[in-house]
Design an enzyme around this catalytic site. Sequence first.
Site, PDB file in Angstrom:
ATOM      1  N   GLY A  71       0.756  -1.394  -0.006  1.00 48.45           N
ATOM      2  CA  GLY A  71      -0.051   0.011   0.096  1.00 48.45           C
ATOM      3  C   GLY A  71       0.954   1.302   0.129  1.00 48.45           C
ATOM      4  N   THR A  72       1.959   1.278   0.599  1.00 49.29           N
ATOM      5  CA  THR A  72       2.921   2.646   0.782  1.00 49.29           C
ATOM      6  C   THR A  72       3.031   2.727  -0.676  1.00 49.29           C
ATOM      7  OG1 THR A  72       3.301   1.794   3.069  1.00 49.29           O
ATOM      8  CG2 THR A  72       4.961   3.451   1.678  1.00 49.29           C
ATOM      9  N   ASN A 143      -7.520   4.494   8.899  1.00 47.06           N
ATOM     10  CA  ASN A 143      -6.802   3.247   9.633  1.00 47.06           C
ATOM     11  C   ASN A 143      -6.850   3.324  11.039  1.00 47.06           C
ATOM     12  OD1 ASN A 143      -4.952   5.375   8.424  1.00 47.06           O
ATOM     13  ND2 ASN A 143      -3.526   4.523   9.996  1.00 47.06           N
ATOM     14  N   GLN A 173      -7.988   0.374   3.875  1.00 43.15           N
ATOM     15  CA  GLN A 173      -8.558  -0.255   5.013  1.00 43.15           C
ATOM     16  C   GLN A 173      -9.929  -0.399   4.685  1.00 43.15           C
ATOM     17  OE1 GLN A 173      -7.748  -1.168   8.140  1.00 43.15           O
ATOM     18  NE2 GLN A 173      -5.792  -0.296   7.813  1.00 43.15           N
ATOM     19  N   HIS A 195      -1.901  -7.499   2.558  1.00 39.24           N
ATOM     20  CA  HIS A 195      -2.243  -7.944   3.982  1.00 39.24           C
ATOM     21  C   HIS A 195      -3.078  -7.414   4.930  1.00 39.24           C
ATOM     22  CE1 HIS A 195      -0.092  -4.602   6.290  1.00 39.24           C
ATOM     23  NE2 HIS A 195      -0.006  -4.290   5.457  1.00 39.24           N
ATOM     24  N   THR A 231      10.827  -7.303 -11.876  1.00 39.10           N
ATOM     25  CA  THR A 231      10.161  -8.564 -12.005  1.00 39.10           C
ATOM     26  C   THR A 231       8.934  -8.928 -11.031  1.00 39.10           C
ATOM     27  OG1 THR A 231      12.239  -9.556 -12.687  1.00 39.10           O
ATOM     28  CG2 THR A 231      10.557 -11.178 -12.032  1.00 39.10           C
ATOM     29  N   CYS A 324       2.199   1.862  13.269  1.00 45.22           N
ATOM     30  CA  CYS A 324       3.488   2.761  13.079  1.00 45.22           C
ATOM     31  C   CYS A 324       3.775   3.729  14.076  1.00 45.22           C
ATOM     32  CB  CYS A 324       3.684   3.195  11.589  1.00 45.22           C
ATOM     33  SG  CYS A 324       2.161   4.035  10.819  1.00 45.22           S
TER      34      CYS A 324
HETATM   35  N1  PLP Z   1      -2.773   3.247   3.716  1.00 46.94           N
HETATM   36  C1  PLP Z   1      -3.427   2.716   4.867  1.00 46.94           C
HETATM   37  C2  PLP Z   1      -4.855   3.419   5.204  1.00 46.94           C
HETATM   38  C3  PLP Z   1      -2.762   1.903   5.539  1.00 46.94           C
HETATM   39  O1  PLP Z   1      -3.628   1.402   6.748  1.00 46.94           O
HETATM   40  C4  PLP Z   1      -1.804   1.168   5.462  1.00 46.94           C
HETATM   41  C5  PLP Z   1      -1.129  -0.005   6.295  1.00 46.94           C
HETATM   42  O2  PLP Z   1      -0.781   0.309   7.366  1.00 46.94           O
HETATM   43  C6  PLP Z   1      -0.937   1.685   4.257  1.00 46.94           C
HETATM   44  C7  PLP Z   1      -1.446   2.487   3.498  1.00 46.94           C
HETATM   45  C8  PLP Z   1       0.086   0.990   4.018  1.00 46.94           C
HETATM   46  O3  PLP Z   1       0.333  -0.324   3.365  1.00 46.94           O
HETATM   47  P1  PLP Z   1       1.436  -1.196   3.391  1.00 46.94           P
HETATM   48  O4  PLP Z   1       1.432  -1.884   5.019  1.00 46.94           O
HETATM   49  O5  PLP Z   1       1.201  -2.218   2.689  1.00 46.94           O
HETATM   50  O6  PLP Z   1       2.557  -0.405   2.947  1.00 46.94           O
END
Ligand code: PLP
Length: 380
Positions: A71-72, A143, A173, A195, A231, A324
């Site tokens: 996601g990041t 989140n 989320q 995940h 890849t 985090c």
């Molecule tokens: N965006 C939101 C709203 C999230 O809750 C998270 C996960 O903590 C992320 C982005 C980041 O995703 P990832 O953990 O796959 O990098």
Amino acid sequence: LVTYYLDHAATTPVRSVAIETMTKLLADGLGNPSGAHRLARAATRVLDDARENMADALGAQPGEVVFTAGGTEADNLALFGVLEASGGVAVCSAIEHHAVIDPVEHRGGRVVAVNPDGQIDLEALAEALGADVSIVSVMLANNETGILQPLAAIADLVREHAPNAALHTDAVQAFSWIDLAEVAQVADMISVSAHKFGGPPGVGALVVRAGTPMAAQIRGGGQERGRRSGTQNVPGIAAMVAAATEMVAEREHEVARVGSLRDRLADGLRAQVSGVVESGVGADADRSTKTANVCHVCIENIESEALLFLLEKDDVLASAAASCSSGAMEPSHVLAAMGYSRELAFGSLRLSLGYPSTDDDIDAVLAALPPAVERLRECS
Ligand code: PLP
């Protein structure tokens, strides 16, 4: 050892179907999908199938799906990719995940206030928009609190006041609880992360609708139609899509099932513990602006770090907020943006449910939490 896991918003267990899919592909051995021989073509077929099914689940065309490492990365690609391609200014809400807000602030973008109910201030958003804005990023579900944003109203404002902007939504989320094929149809870009819905960590996707200008941020072999080189993680992607397919098939049922578990939990806490402030939910206990899985409360005269420690002794695993930021003694930027005092924000507790959650989890919290709060209040 029995544990009561109430931290599904941080990460949720990998679904059996995803484990089976991934281990089979790893064991069988695939070629590189960029290659031409038999094993390479087998990998390409797996990837093509995954892309088609992911596109279905997201309400997109297969060519609009860019696989990422989570996601990041999807959020960063959307923001930096559009800013590089179009120039201009980025706009986001004050309650975005750091994966969005940090890129926006890094590029001197505009951060828009939210109301005390956790939803974006639409007037402030309209003021922040203009012809100079190239991307607007507002998450679908938060989140920490699970509060949903009114994406259709946001899209209307963006189309009217920022005609050159792409609308991105971080739906990381939301995906397990909201039909993105319908609700996120108004967005030009959508981020998801495996995940959070029973796929493996380190795999995700960004929908980039046809015609949305976006420059690659990882350059190299030109994979993903030049939008994201490297890849592809074919076993991980196939596992993510197997999880997504199962999740989507069960979603309607799970929203009702998990939603009633969450309501029992939140109603129980409000009844049994004094000084509980449930985010985004008033005295009427109307939780229609939240995802079905999150019970987020702030408990007066409590430090949640101490509470989490006591809960863990009773095998209840939860978190203060986003994983985090918990651990660091800074109150959450989300709660600050909603106008919570520092003191109240330090009592923040997120109990998040997922597809494996049962009544036993709720019973365990309702048994452990009230005496833990009482004990902590006595000590202070
Ligand atoms: N965006 C939101 C709203 C999230 O809750 C998270 C996960 O903590 C992320 C982005 C980041 O995703 P990832 O953990 O796959 O990098």
